[in-house]
Design an enzyme around this catalytic site. Sequence first.
Site, short mmCIF file in Angstrom:
data_model
loop_
_atom_site.label_atom_id
_atom_site.label_comp_id
_atom_site.label_asym_id
_atom_site.label_seq_id
_atom_site.Cartn_x
_atom_site.Cartn_y
_atom_site.Cartn_z
N ARG A 15 45.73 61.82 36.09
CA ARG A 15 44.74 62.10 36.95
C ARG A 15 44.35 61.18 38.22
NH1 ARG A 15 40.17 62.94 32.16
NH2 ARG A 15 41.54 61.21 31.14
N THR A 79 46.96 55.20 20.42
CA THR A 79 46.43 53.75 20.67
C THR A 79 46.94 52.68 19.49
OG1 THR A 79 44.26 54.20 19.74
CG2 THR A 79 44.24 54.05 22.30
N ASN A 166 32.33 53.75 20.47
CA ASN A 166 33.45 52.92 20.23
C ASN A 166 33.78 52.46 21.77
OD1 ASN A 166 35.92 51.67 18.99
ND2 ASN A 166 37.14 53.33 19.66
#
Length: 453
Positions: A15, A79, A166
């Site tokens: 992006r 992740t 988070n």
Amino acid sequence: MSLSVVILAAGKGTRMRSSLPKVLHPVAHQSMVEHVIDSARSVNASNLYVVYGFGGDVLKERINGDDLSFVEQKEQLGTGHAVDMASPHLKDDEDVLVLYGDVPLTKVSTLESLIAAKPENGMALLTVKLANPTGYGRIVRLNGDVVGIVEQKDANAEQLLINECNTGILLANGGDLKRWLSNLSNDNAQGEYYLTDIIAMAHNEGKAIATAHPETEIEVEGANNRVQLANLERAYQLRQAEELMLNGASLRDPNRIDVRGQVEVGSEVQIDVNCIFEGKVSLADNVTIGANCIIINSQIGEGAEIKPNSIIENAIIGEQCSAGPFARIRPNTELKANSHVGNFVELKNTTMDEGAKAGHLTYLGDAEVGKKVNIGAGTITCNYDGVNKSKTIIGDGAFIGSNASIVAPVKIGKMATTAAGSVLTKDVEDDALAVARAKQRNISGWQRPTKKS
């Protein structure tokens, strides 16, 4: 206990619409990931591991440091997978802090709070409460204790109402972390290995899970496109502006200043709008900086004034000096106390001694200008012959007439005077008048050129 830091920096950042790895896009004077690395160094990490993927060669060229180790993530599988790439390097008896290369504004004090919060037999999470938590993983608690994290796409209606979110930043024991990472599954909506799944594993093992929180939301925001990058830039600059004001500077408009390095300020410093500070800049007490100035790696002495639209680079401006407007002070230049350069004056590798003046329209390069010298408008030192640079020395109290061309190497003596319009190619003795120009001729009946048909 020793501390290692794993920095996730493998994302392409589609992006951003850029060939540059996302984490290399800059906030102020350095890339996002360099801000993160600086923070990691500030918490005294023993080892820094940068997990890279897209554009790894460019990343390793741009970022350097003997304390950095690079770990490749060939496939971007989430992740949890990214952190697991560093697992072979992590020790069982150390703590491991996980940071993100596109989250550059986390304060060192926040990381220190996270480290302090970690229980001896447990882990610590950095969480944040958001007015609009859409898109973030939610912190799931039971009787106040953290029991897991659920991602937005996997959350049920009740979990979507949770506003504690988070940040991804966490601290865990190395042995625990490696064990949990090895048990991750990609059975989820994204088909990825979520780092967040280790929270439930820790809870199921009876580990204590503590939390710490940033002072502001911007500390944990990342940049996935250039709009978000610009938001981080403005937040960073406002933070720098606030620090300057707390340290004694008055800013005409805190929203119109750019700090791209380190700025030290004394008391009663005045800074007008649209000023840019790059590298290491020192502003002593009672300094005034006019609008639209650029100051790079320079020292500005007590009571000095930099007038609008001036550029100061790698220079020393002494106390009670003034420069500008529209002055350009180039590298290796020093203005000593009470000296002055005015509008459209350019200096390079030049010293102006105490009380010397060059008011306007002047270029002085490779020059030593003595005390209380007056340089007339339009004066230049011809310091370059196309191959070599040569020096001009002007003695104390000399007066240089307007439109003088001083062809270096030349020495002009103390209290000497040079006539306006002179081209000086020879030394001038102390107290002498030098006239170096052709004899004037007046031609009668001169016909001006006419336009050709």
